[in-house]
Design an enzyme around this catalytic site. Structure first.
Site, PDB file in Angstrom:
ATOM      1  N   ARG A 147       2.514   3.900   1.053  1.00  0.00           N
ATOM      2  CA  ARG A 147       2.349   2.456   0.776  1.00  0.00           C
ATOM      3  C   ARG A 147       0.983   2.190   0.151  1.00  0.00           C
ATOM      4  NH1 ARG A 147      -0.030  -0.535   5.963  1.00  0.00           N
ATOM      5  NH2 ARG A 147      -0.536   1.302   7.180  1.00  0.00           N
ATOM      6  N   GLU A 205      12.649 -13.533   1.898  1.00  0.00           N
ATOM      7  CA  GLU A 205      12.915 -12.353   1.076  1.00  0.00           C
ATOM      8  C   GLU A 205      14.025 -12.574   0.057  1.00  0.00           C
ATOM      9  OE1 GLU A 205      12.778 -12.480   4.396  1.00  0.00           O
ATOM     10  OE2 GLU A 205      10.868 -11.504   4.788  1.00  0.00           O
ATOM     11  N   HIS A 208       7.108   0.780   5.029  1.00  0.00           N
ATOM     12  CA  HIS A 208       7.378   0.907   6.465  1.00  0.00           C
ATOM     13  C   HIS A 208       8.799   1.392   6.709  1.00  0.00           C
ATOM     14  CE1 HIS A 208       3.708  -1.341   6.238  1.00  0.00           C
ATOM     15  NE2 HIS A 208       3.526  -1.222   7.547  1.00  0.00           N
ATOM     16  N   ASP A 245       5.657  -0.765  16.419  1.00  0.00           N
ATOM     17  CA  ASP A 245       6.373  -2.027  16.196  1.00  0.00           C
ATOM     18  C   ASP A 245       7.835  -1.965  16.621  1.00  0.00           C
ATOM     19  OD1 ASP A 245       4.424  -3.724  15.399  1.00  0.00           O
ATOM     20  OD2 ASP A 245       4.795  -3.520  13.239  1.00  0.00           O
TER      21      ASP A 245
END
Ligand SMILES: Cc1ncc(C[n+]2csc(CCOP(=O)(O)OP(=O)(O)O)c2C)c(N)n1
Ligand SMILES: [Mg+2]
Lengths: 322, 273
Positions: A16, A64, A115, A123
């Site tokens: 990322r 999104e 991710h 998470d």
């Protein structure tokens, strides 16, 4: 890669991070590059681009579906848009938009899902994308890329930007072991043979490519010669390289940080079933959602490590010989 | 094509488009006449009076753009584009047949001069805003028009887009809600009431114009006001009648997705003579 390459697998940047830097870099060269994010720019690393080119950065808020179709609109004015969010969100909440408004009319949109996989860690499953490769492969005309390290992602972003058509790129949260030298010349139409081998082929993608390299070393110590192939481009798939490996080694393992039923493994199996069938074993997330934990702890617990790959290789070889 | 601001001439074109809609859906034995007929004046005024476009040069860089987000109303768009000269008029009645460029919903693969492939409701406003943002980056003065159904704006994505449009001040976008008070299963008020609709858009930061969507003068005036509104996008809430112009179709939920029979086509064409 040259036959005698030694892989030290030193820790490099997360893919990322490589994406964020690469797209900011590209932004300097080409004013057509624009970026959209959905309130995750500090995580997807589009923040580098946003800081340098605020007028070309579109903060979409936590929305999104709008972001994907908005990106399509930007593409329709000749821009080269990268839309980015966690893969778990952009590929699910944006899927119908990707289907009807991007793939169907073949809009020149680049989607970066970060991710991905379970290695995001603490998470937990709501943020873990274990189905994104499958979703992306369900979009006709999309090119689907899953870079394993920093150098690959950097080159892939540049290549994707100038590929005429929609692209999905999968990025991870955690630091990724370095596989390729920084100046490696990628040919994204080809799967890359990293290690020569004759008894079995280990096919990896993303973080699991490094695990395949480690597994081949473990197997070498037992006298098993394992070929290692890195599949960067999940779609279109380099069937030729894979079929050749199946023919020459006669046993295959596919390893990925994705649901095992619907990712790279199933694509390779389908390709080989119609070319050069061989016994195959599959490493991936087994029909479940993971949990919170450290990235390393999770990869261990969910059998996404070199020992699991090596064990699968032994099973595949046994079936070949049995 | 001959552009015009003359109300009589525009009314004549609108009538011709209505005739096409009836003939096309009648010949196809399927399709969506009601929501096509309610949008006729708006589409006519856009293509013949308001929009900067050239059928001979469909990808002209500084063209205004129209997106039919409620893609099921394709017949109104096809009829208008054919009458403008983008596509053949003679083959309009091949609507929905295998191999026809007049696909069930607008499809850029078959008609490249279309701006977008639509049919999945809820997406066109986002697309329009993306185009608007791209144009602004280029310093272009072109405008983007996007037509939404009233049922369509029940989609959550519309309101995501509405927030974006106001927040980013995308004032080169003008949305039109074809407020015909009907959707597929029946009346909007019985399915998912939208009122107070103008207040909703105002609360989302849009410049709102309410109008009679069948009055050519009112439509012309509204588009002029929209073009003058700066700093926020505009939405036209166009009060319309589903099936407008054909007595037995008007305000009748049946003609959302049911085409006229052969006899009904004849009756309708008499009314539209
Ligand atoms: C996302 C989505 N859901 C459902 C449909 C099926 N559908 C087609 S038209 C329609 C009703 C649309 O009503 P409205 O937006 O009011 O259109 P109009 O009255 O102008 O015809 C529905 C539910 C669709 N095309 N897309
Ligand atoms: Mg309606």
């Amino acid at each position: 890669m040259p036959a005698n390459t030694k892989y030290e697998l030193k820790m490099g940047a997360a893919t990322r991070e490589a994406f964020g830097k690469a797209v900011a870099e590209l932004g300097k060269e080409d004013p057509r590059i624009v970026v959209c994010d959905a309130d995750l720019s500090k995580s997807t690393m589009t923040t580098y681009f946003a800081k340098e080119f605020p007028e070309r950065f579109f903060e979409c808020g936590i929305a999104e579906a709008n972001m994907v179709a908005l990106g399509a609109g930007l593409a329709m004015t000749g821009k080269i848009p990268f839309v980015s969010s966690f893969s778990a969100f952009v590929m699910t909440k944006g899927f119908e938009q990707l289907r009807t408004t991007v793939a169907y009319p073949q809009v020149n949109l680049k989607v970066v899902g970060t991710h991905s996989g379970i290695s995001i860690g603490e998470d937990g499953p709501s943020q873990m994308s274990i189905e994104d490769l499958s979703l992306a492969c369900n979009l006709p005309g999309f090119t689907v890329l899953c870079p394993a390290d920093e150098a690959t992602m950097k080159a892939a972003i540049r290549w994707a930007a100038y590929l005429d058509g929609p692209v999905f790129l999968r990025a991870g949260r955690v630091k990724a072991p370095v596989i390729y030298p920084a100046d490696y010349e990628f040919d994204f139409s080809k799967a890359v043979q990293l290690i020569e081998g004759t008894d079995v082929t280990l096919v990896g993608t993303g973080l699991l490519t490094a695990e395949c390299i480690k597994a081949s070393e473990e197997l070498a110590a037992e006298g098993i010669s394992a070929r290692v192939i890195d599949v960067i481009c999940i779609k279109p798939l380099d069937v030729e390289t894979l079929a050749k490996a199946a023919k020459e080694t006669g046993a295959m393992v596919v390893a990925e940080e994705h649901l095992v039923d619907t990712g790279l493994g199933s694509r390779v199996a389908q390709a080989l079933a119609s070319t050069t069938p061989a016994p195959m074993e599959f490493i991936g997330v087994e029909n479940c959602y993971a949990e919170s934990g450290t990235p390393d702890g999770l990869l261990d617990k969910y059998n996404l490590r070199a020992p699991a790959v090596a064990a699968a290789a032994r099973r595949a070889i046994a079936r070949k010989n049995g | 094509m001959q552009k015009t601001s003359n109300v009589q001439e525009l009314a004549g074109i609108a009538k011709q488009i209505r005739r096409h809609i009836v003939e096309m859906t009648g010949a196809a034995k399927s399709g969506h006449p009601g929501g096509s007929l309610s949008a006729v004046e708006i589409v006519t005024v856009l293509y013949w009076d308001v929009m900067k476009h050239e059928p001979a040069n469909p990808k002209m860089a500084d063209r205004d753009r129209f997106i039919l987000s409620k893609g099921h109303a394709a017949p109104v768009l096809y009829a208008a584009m054919a009458e403008c000269g983008y596509t053949p008029v003679e083959t309009l009645t091949t609507l929905r047949q295998l191999g026809s460029i007049y696909q069930g919903h607008p499809d850029v693969r078959f008609i490249p001069s279309l701006e977008a492939s639509t049919g999945s409701l809820g997406q066109g406003l986002s697309l329009a805003l993306g185009i608007g943002c791209g144009m602004k980056l280029d310093g272009a003065t072109s405008r983007v028009y996007v037509m939404l159904g009233d049922g369509e704006i029940q989609e959550g994505q519309i309101w995501e887009a509405a927030m974006f449009g106001a927040f980013h001040k995308v004032d080169n976008v003008c949305a039109i809600v074809d407020y015909n008070k009907l959707q597929l299963d029946g009346f909007v008020k019985d399915i998912m009431e939208l009122e107070p609709l103008a207040d909703k858009w105002r609360a989302f930061g849009w410049h709102v114009i309410e109008l009679d969507g069948h009055s050519i003068e009112a439509v012309q005036k509204a588009f002029a006001e929209a073009a003058a509104a700066k700093g926020k996008p505009t939405v036209l809430i166009a009060n319309t009648v589903k099936g407008k112009g054909v007595s037995f179709m008007e305000n009748n939920p049946k003609y959302h997705g049911v085409p006229p029979t052969k006899e009904e086509v004849e009756l309708a064409l008499k009314e539209l003579a």
